[in-house]
Write an enzyme that holds these catalytic residues in place. Structure first.
Site, mmCIF file in Angstrom:
data_model
loop_
_atom_site.group_PDB
_atom_site.id
_atom_site.type_symbol
_atom_site.label_atom_id
_atom_site.label_comp_id
_atom_site.label_asym_id
_atom_site.label_seq_id
_atom_site.Cartn_x
_atom_site.Cartn_y
_atom_site.Cartn_z
ATOM 1 N N LYS A 52 58.340 -6.808 -7.805
ATOM 2 C CA LYS A 52 57.730 -6.175 -6.633
ATOM 3 C C LYS A 52 56.656 -5.211 -7.109
ATOM 4 O O LYS A 52 56.929 -4.048 -7.420
ATOM 5 C CB LYS A 52 58.816 -5.433 -5.832
ATOM 6 C CG LYS A 52 58.406 -5.085 -4.416
ATOM 7 C CD LYS A 52 59.551 -4.396 -3.690
ATOM 8 C CE LYS A 52 59.026 -3.330 -2.752
ATOM 9 N NZ LYS A 52 60.044 -2.378 -2.337
ATOM 10 N N HIS B 219 59.587 12.959 0.669
ATOM 11 C CA HIS B 219 60.367 12.880 -0.580
ATOM 12 C C HIS B 219 60.514 14.274 -1.198
ATOM 13 O O HIS B 219 61.591 14.650 -1.658
ATOM 14 C CB HIS B 219 59.643 12.007 -1.613
ATOM 15 C CG HIS B 219 59.547 10.558 -1.275
ATOM 16 N ND1 HIS B 219 58.373 9.847 -1.368
ATOM 17 C CD2 HIS B 219 60.492 9.665 -0.868
ATOM 18 C CE1 HIS B 219 58.596 8.588 -1.036
ATOM 19 N NE2 HIS B 219 59.865 8.456 -0.721
ATOM 20 N N ARG C 286 65.827 9.145 7.714
ATOM 21 C CA ARG C 286 64.834 9.573 8.695
ATOM 22 C C ARG C 286 65.352 9.193 10.084
ATOM 23 O O ARG C 286 66.317 9.755 10.566
ATOM 24 C CB ARG C 286 63.485 8.931 8.386
ATOM 25 C CG ARG C 286 62.848 9.460 7.107
ATOM 26 C CD ARG C 286 61.693 8.628 6.666
ATOM 27 N NE ARG C 286 62.113 7.249 6.420
ATOM 28 C CZ ARG C 286 61.370 6.307 5.880
ATOM 29 N NH1 ARG C 286 60.133 6.567 5.562
ATOM 30 N NH2 ARG C 286 61.842 5.109 5.673
#
Ligand code: PNS
Length: 164
Positions: A41, A17, A90
């Protein structure tokens, strides 16, 4: 003034990040790192702790600020005056999820553009979930997270009882 938003869970922030933050901060006048506060969540770290960690490791970049947000990302981006959503890509398996999210966001607001940055190869396999798991199982997360946060991330993750 070009403002971009880098949204995510950041549970916790990783070196991957941070690499995206550094590179995006060099491209925009202002970069808002937006931590999703999703009451449905629950993460390992409370949203305020994630924001606090992000603030501490981004002090080198005066044009970066970390904030919490809830609700729709495109609405938050518009409230910030951001016309660009930055996301890191990624490996190829990120693509489907990111493509779907970008298309859904585009459907809600064409005024906000999603911009993808390729993760540097050394961070291609770094994820917050990987960090949490390795730390919980007593592995070494030194190469994965900012040094200043190493201890607190390790301690918070070690509280999770290891499965047999
Ligand atoms: O780090 P993550 O968990 O991959 O980040 C996902 C995030 C926060 C970018 C995404 O869940 C999000 O934008 N949530 C806010 C709600 C929203 O706008 N949803 C519509 C787009 S799918």
């Amino acid at each position: 003034m070009a403002i971009a938003i880098f949204p995510g869970s950041f549970d916790p922030v990783t070196n991957g990040h941070l690499d995206i933050i550094r590179r995006a901060a060099a491209l925009f006048d202002e970069l808002v790192v937006a931590v999703l506060d999703n009451p449905n969540k629950k993460g390992r770290f409370p949203p305020e702790a994630r924001v606090d960690m992000l603030r501490r490791v981004t002090t080198a970049w005066p044009n970066v600020r970390a904030e919490r947000f809830s609700g729709l990302l495109v609405k938050y981006a518009q409230r910030c005056g951001a016309r660009v959503i930055v996301r890191g890509l990624r490996a190829a398996n990120d693509f489907e999820y990111e493509f779907q999210m970008a298309q859904l966001n585009r459907g809600m607001s064409e005024a906000v553009e999603t911009l993808f940055m390729m993760t540097a190869p050394q961070y291609a396999y770094v994820s917050s979930s990987g960090v949490r798991e390795i730390a919980a199982l007593g592995g070494d997360i030194t190469p994965l997270v900012p040094g200043a946060l190493l201890r607190e991330i390790r301690e918070a993750c070690e509280e999770i009882p290891a499965a047999n």
